[in-house]
Scaffold this motif. Structure first.
Motif, PDB file in Angstrom:
ATOM      1  N   CYS A  28     -78.799 123.773  56.883  1.00 36.56           N
ATOM      2  CA  CYS A  28     -78.596 124.027  58.293  1.00 36.56           C
ATOM      3  C   CYS A  28     -79.860 124.671  58.859  1.00 36.56           C
ATOM      4  O   CYS A  28     -80.483 125.513  58.207  1.00 36.56           O
ATOM      5  CB  CYS A  28     -77.392 124.941  58.477  1.00 36.56           C
ATOM      6  SG  CYS A  28     -76.545 124.669  60.013  1.00 36.56           S
ATOM      7  N   LEU A  29     -80.236 124.286  60.057  1.00 36.85           N
ATOM      8  CA  LEU A  29     -81.457 124.778  60.691  1.00 36.85           C
ATOM      9  C   LEU A  29     -81.139 125.612  61.922  1.00 36.85           C
ATOM     10  O   LEU A  29     -80.051 125.527  62.489  1.00 36.85           O
ATOM     11  CB  LEU A  29     -82.343 123.594  61.097  1.00 36.85           C
ATOM     12  CG  LEU A  29     -82.761 122.642  59.982  1.00 36.85           C
ATOM     13  CD1 LEU A  29     -83.452 121.425  60.571  1.00 36.85           C
ATOM     14  CD2 LEU A  29     -83.661 123.359  58.986  1.00 36.85           C
ATOM     15  N   LEU A 134     -78.617 137.519  69.584  1.00 34.55           N
ATOM     16  CA  LEU A 134     -77.912 136.321  69.168  1.00 34.55           C
ATOM     17  C   LEU A 134     -77.633 136.462  67.681  1.00 34.55           C
ATOM     18  O   LEU A 134     -78.544 136.716  66.897  1.00 34.55           O
ATOM     19  CB  LEU A 134     -78.745 135.059  69.438  1.00 34.55           C
ATOM     20  CG  LEU A 134     -78.962 134.731  70.904  1.00 34.55           C
ATOM     21  CD1 LEU A 134     -79.868 133.505  71.039  1.00 34.55           C
ATOM     22  CD2 LEU A 134     -77.639 134.496  71.612  1.00 34.55           C
ATOM     23  N   HIS A 135     -76.357 136.332  67.310  1.00 34.33           N
ATOM     24  CA  HIS A 135     -75.939 136.479  65.919  1.00 34.33           C
ATOM     25  C   HIS A 135     -75.696 135.102  65.315  1.00 34.33           C
ATOM     26  O   HIS A 135     -74.925 134.301  65.861  1.00 34.33           O
ATOM     27  CB  HIS A 135     -74.664 137.318  65.845  1.00 34.33           C
ATOM     28  CG  HIS A 135     -74.139 137.456  64.461  1.00 34.33           C
ATOM     29  ND1 HIS A 135     -73.044 136.757  64.005  1.00 34.33           N
ATOM     30  CD2 HIS A 135     -74.579 138.195  63.421  1.00 34.33           C
ATOM     31  CE1 HIS A 135     -72.821 137.076  62.747  1.00 34.33           C
ATOM     32  NE2 HIS A 135     -73.739 137.934  62.371  1.00 34.33           N
ATOM     33  N   GLN A 136     -76.347 134.829  64.203  1.00 33.38           N
ATOM     34  CA  GLN A 136     -76.173 133.550  63.504  1.00 33.38           C
ATOM     35  C   GLN A 136     -74.850 133.562  62.765  1.00 33.38           C
ATOM     36  O   GLN A 136     -74.607 134.412  61.916  1.00 33.38           O
ATOM     37  CB  GLN A 136     -77.316 133.331  62.524  1.00 33.38           C
ATOM     38  CG  GLN A 136     -77.191 132.056  61.723  1.00 33.38           C
ATOM     39  CD  GLN A 136     -78.301 131.927  60.711  1.00 33.38           C
ATOM     40  OE1 GLN A 136     -79.451 132.195  61.006  1.00 33.38           O
ATOM     41  NE2 GLN A 136     -77.937 131.550  59.503  1.00 33.38           N
ATOM     42  N   THR A 137     -73.979 132.633  63.113  1.00 34.52           N
ATOM     43  CA  THR A 137     -72.703 132.531  62.411  1.00 34.52           C
ATOM     44  C   THR A 137     -72.909 131.689  61.147  1.00 34.52           C
ATOM     45  O   THR A 137     -73.991 131.163  60.923  1.00 34.52           O
ATOM     46  CB  THR A 137     -71.635 131.865  63.308  1.00 34.52           C
ATOM     47  OG1 THR A 137     -72.009 130.507  63.536  1.00 34.52           O
ATOM     48  CG2 THR A 137     -71.481 132.596  64.629  1.00 34.52           C
ATOM     49  N   THR A 138     -71.864 131.552  60.380  1.00 35.56           N
ATOM     50  CA  THR A 138     -71.944 130.713  59.181  1.00 35.56           C
ATOM     51  C   THR A 138     -71.559 129.270  59.490  1.00 35.56           C
ATOM     52  O   THR A 138     -71.575 128.421  58.606  1.00 35.56           O
ATOM     53  CB  THR A 138     -71.013 131.255  58.077  1.00 35.56           C
ATOM     54  OG1 THR A 138     -69.683 131.325  58.599  1.00 35.56           O
ATOM     55  CG2 THR A 138     -71.460 132.629  57.610  1.00 35.56           C
ATOM     56  N   VAL A 139     -71.237 128.997  60.749  1.00 36.95           N
ATOM     57  CA  VAL A 139     -70.820 127.655  61.158  1.00 36.95           C
ATOM     58  C   VAL A 139     -72.055 126.777  61.360  1.00 36.95           C
ATOM     59  O   VAL A 139     -73.007 127.163  62.035  1.00 36.95           O
ATOM     60  CB  VAL A 139     -69.993 127.715  62.460  1.00 36.95           C
ATOM     61  CG1 VAL A 139     -69.604 126.326  62.920  1.00 36.95           C
ATOM     62  CG2 VAL A 139     -68.773 128.598  62.265  1.00 36.95           C
ATOM     63  N   ASN A 142     -73.711 119.649  63.096  1.00 30.29           N
ATOM     64  CA  ASN A 142     -74.786 118.652  63.189  1.00 30.29           C
ATOM     65  C   ASN A 142     -76.112 119.174  62.626  1.00 30.29           C
ATOM     66  O   ASN A 142     -77.176 118.937  63.191  1.00 30.29           O
ATOM     67  CB  ASN A 142     -74.976 118.182  64.634  1.00 30.29           C
ATOM     68  CG  ASN A 142     -73.760 117.457  65.156  1.00 30.29           C
ATOM     69  OD1 ASN A 142     -73.055 116.797  64.403  1.00 30.29           O
ATOM     70  ND2 ASN A 142     -73.488 117.610  66.435  1.00 30.29           N
ATOM     71  N   GLY A 143     -76.034 119.932  61.547  1.00 30.75           N
ATOM     72  CA  GLY A 143     -77.236 120.436  60.896  1.00 30.75           C
ATOM     73  C   GLY A 143     -77.860 121.650  61.556  1.00 30.75           C
ATOM     74  O   GLY A 143     -78.934 122.085  61.168  1.00 30.75           O
ATOM     75  N   LEU A 144     -77.185 122.248  62.575  1.00 30.90           N
ATOM     76  CA  LEU A 144     -77.725 123.425  63.266  1.00 30.90           C
ATOM     77  C   LEU A 144     -76.724 124.573  63.208  1.00 30.90           C
ATOM     78  O   LEU A 144     -75.523 124.377  63.378  1.00 30.90           O
ATOM     79  CB  LEU A 144     -78.032 123.094  64.736  1.00 30.90           C
ATOM     80  CG  LEU A 144     -79.060 122.000  64.991  1.00 30.90           C
ATOM     81  CD1 LEU A 144     -79.146 121.703  66.473  1.00 30.90           C
ATOM     82  CD2 LEU A 144     -80.421 122.403  64.439  1.00 30.90           C
ATOM     83  N   TYR A 145     -77.245 125.799  62.973  1.00 33.03           N
ATOM     84  CA  TYR A 145     -76.392 126.981  62.982  1.00 33.03           C
ATOM     85  C   TYR A 145     -75.905 127.264  64.401  1.00 33.03           C
ATOM     86  O   TYR A 145     -76.617 127.029  65.371  1.00 33.03           O
ATOM     87  CB  TYR A 145     -77.153 128.225  62.496  1.00 33.03           C
ATOM     88  CG  TYR A 145     -77.335 128.281  61.004  1.00 33.03           C
ATOM     89  CD1 TYR A 145     -76.246 128.446  60.166  1.00 33.03           C
ATOM     90  CD2 TYR A 145     -78.595 128.189  60.442  1.00 33.03           C
ATOM     91  CE1 TYR A 145     -76.416 128.513  58.786  1.00 33.03           C
ATOM     92  CE2 TYR A 145     -78.772 128.256  59.068  1.00 33.03           C
ATOM     93  CZ  TYR A 145     -77.672 128.415  58.253  1.00 33.03           C
ATOM     94  OH  TYR A 145     -77.844 128.476  56.897  1.00 33.03           O
TER      95      TYR A 145
END
Length: 172
Positions: A28-29, A134-139, A142-145
């Motif tokens: 994931c990017l 902005l908090h990066q989730t684990t979801v 389409n290849g993007l966090y």
């Protein structure tokens, strides 16, 4: 079909189901348009401070770097930045967390418990400012966090204040 063949077929079918139900590892990017998204959030939100984006760290662990003198000075300083000349001087910690964007932030920590030259009557307390990240989730879609906006209270300095009054105990 023998019992052994039947058992082998059921076992093999169960293994296929087990393997197909396993999570598929994806690379994931980070979305390329986060800066645009952050600007839109800044325009839509009032009384919140968004920090500009910086590149995410490479590790998921939170790291800290201390900047400045940590010890409380014996007397007021006459030179240097406000954080050194204050009656409640402070130093900063740079905290890096790659699940947040921006990934690095500076937070103030008071160098003294009581205000300099106050004979202990006044205490040093942190000043906090709400800041958006902005908090990066684990979801991964389409290849993007997926990132979600969050608010953190960040210590931005220290101030000399009256001691907090304690509530008197009610005796019944």
């Amino acid at each position: 079909m023998t019992i052994v063949s039947l058992f082998a077929a059921v076992f093999l079918y169960g293994m296929i189901l087990f393997v197909s139900g396993a999570p598929i590892s994806t690379n994931c990017l980070t979305p390329p348009d986060l800066q645009t998204y952050l600007k839109k959030l800044t325009m839509q939100t009032t009384n919140k401070l968004f920090l500009p984006l910086s590149d995410p760290a490479t590790s998921s662990d939170e790291t800290t770097i201390i900047q400045g003198e940590e010890k409380c000075p014996a007397s007021l300083q006459k030179f240097g930045e406000a954080q050194s000349r204050s009656t409640c001087p402070w130093f900063t910690r740079t905290i890096t967390n790659n699940t947040l964007l921006p990934s690095s932030r500076s937070e103030a920590e008071c160098r003294c418990e009581t205000c300099i030259d106050s004979k202990g009557w006044y205490v040093c307390e942190r000043i906090y400012t709400e800041m958006m990240f902005l908090h990066q989730t684990t979801v991964c879609v389409n290849g993007l966090y997926i990132y979600e906006p969050i608010t953190l209270n960040i210590s931005t300095g220290c101030v000399c204040a009256n001691r907090r009054a304690t509530q008197p105990s009610i005796i019944t």
